[in-house]
Design a protein around this motif. Structure first.
Motif, PDB file in Angstrom:
ATOM      1  N   UNK A 158       0.961  -1.185   0.062  1.00  0.00           N
ATOM      2  CA  UNK A 158       0.023   0.002  -0.031  1.00  0.00           C
ATOM      3  C   UNK A 158       0.898   1.314  -0.053  1.00  0.00           C
ATOM      4  N   UNK A 159       2.027   1.260   0.801  1.00  0.00           N
ATOM      5  CA  UNK A 159       2.898   2.583   0.736  1.00  0.00           C
ATOM      6  C   UNK A 159       3.605   2.633  -0.479  1.00  0.00           C
ATOM      7  N   UNK A 160       3.981   1.392  -1.123  1.00  0.00           N
ATOM      8  CA  UNK A 160       4.624   1.614  -2.653  1.00  0.00           C
ATOM      9  C   UNK A 160       3.502   2.162  -3.300  1.00  0.00           C
ATOM     10  N   UNK A 161       2.337   1.722  -3.395  1.00  0.00           N
ATOM     11  CA  UNK A 161       1.125   2.244  -4.320  1.00  0.00           C
ATOM     12  C   UNK A 161       0.931   3.529  -4.133  1.00  0.00           C
ATOM     13  N   UNK A 162       0.775   4.275  -2.932  1.00  0.00           N
ATOM     14  CA  UNK A 162       0.879   5.318  -2.796  1.00  0.00           C
ATOM     15  C   UNK A 162       1.764   6.323  -2.984  1.00  0.00           C
ATOM     16  N   UNK A 163       3.147   5.873  -2.859  1.00  0.00           N
ATOM     17  CA  UNK A 163       4.281   6.620  -3.117  1.00  0.00           C
ATOM     18  C   UNK A 163       4.471   6.592  -4.655  1.00  0.00           C
TER      19      UNK A 163
ATOM     20  N   UNK B  58      12.722  -4.643  -5.461  1.00  0.00           N
ATOM     21  CA  UNK B  58      13.818  -3.606  -6.052  1.00  0.00           C
ATOM     22  C   UNK B  58      13.685  -2.336  -5.422  1.00  0.00           C
ATOM     23  N   UNK B  59      12.561  -1.864  -5.152  1.00  0.00           N
ATOM     24  CA  UNK B  59      12.764  -0.139  -4.394  1.00  0.00           C
ATOM     25  C   UNK B  59      12.844  -0.305  -3.040  1.00  0.00           C
ATOM     26  N   UNK B  60      13.205  -1.677  -2.093  1.00  0.00           N
ATOM     27  CA  UNK B  60      13.702  -1.450  -1.157  1.00  0.00           C
ATOM     28  C   UNK B  60      12.592  -1.497  -0.005  1.00  0.00           C
ATOM     29  N   UNK B  61      11.293  -1.808  -0.336  1.00  0.00           N
ATOM     30  CA  UNK B  61      10.256  -1.889   0.777  1.00  0.00           C
ATOM     31  C   UNK B  61      10.200  -3.206   1.084  1.00  0.00           C
TER      32      UNK B  61
END
Length: 103
Positions: free
Chosen positions: A54-59, A72-75
């Motif tokens: 959810x945090x990735x989709x919001x960011x 890949x993005x470090x999440x």
């Protein structure tokens, strides 16, 4: 003779007997709840991955995400695997669930 204070052999054996009895009572209870503990650990991991997705989709302002993108993005630092061995998957709508392997 000096008056030495300490435990006698009989007192030490009684203490060891009591500790042994307590261990015999508690160990079966812990092993009986092992599956429940693993299920709760997997549910916690699923909730954590859902929060990261959810945090990735919001960011990034996207509607779906994959485990590979999160890594890949470090999440996520590694592939999420439950304590019972099942893996965590994300569907096309971004819903995180536990993947049960087929026998």
């Amino acid at each position: 003779m000096k008056n030495e204070k300490g435990f006698t052999l009989v007192e030490m054996l009684i203490v060891l007997l009591v500790i042994s009895i307590l261990l015999l009572i508690t160990i079966p209870n812990i092993t009986k709840h092992n599956a429940n503990i693993q299920d709760k650990g997997c549910k916690g991991l699923t909730n954590m991955v859902q929060a990261q997705a959810t945090a990735y989709m919001m960011d990034e302002n996207v509607s779906s995400v994959t485990i590979a993108e999160l890594k890949a993005e470090g999440y996520l630092s590694n592939d999420p695997v439950c304590p019972n061995g099942n893996t965590i998957v994300i569907d096309s709508q971004g819903k995180v669930s536990e993947s049960v392997p087929t026998p």
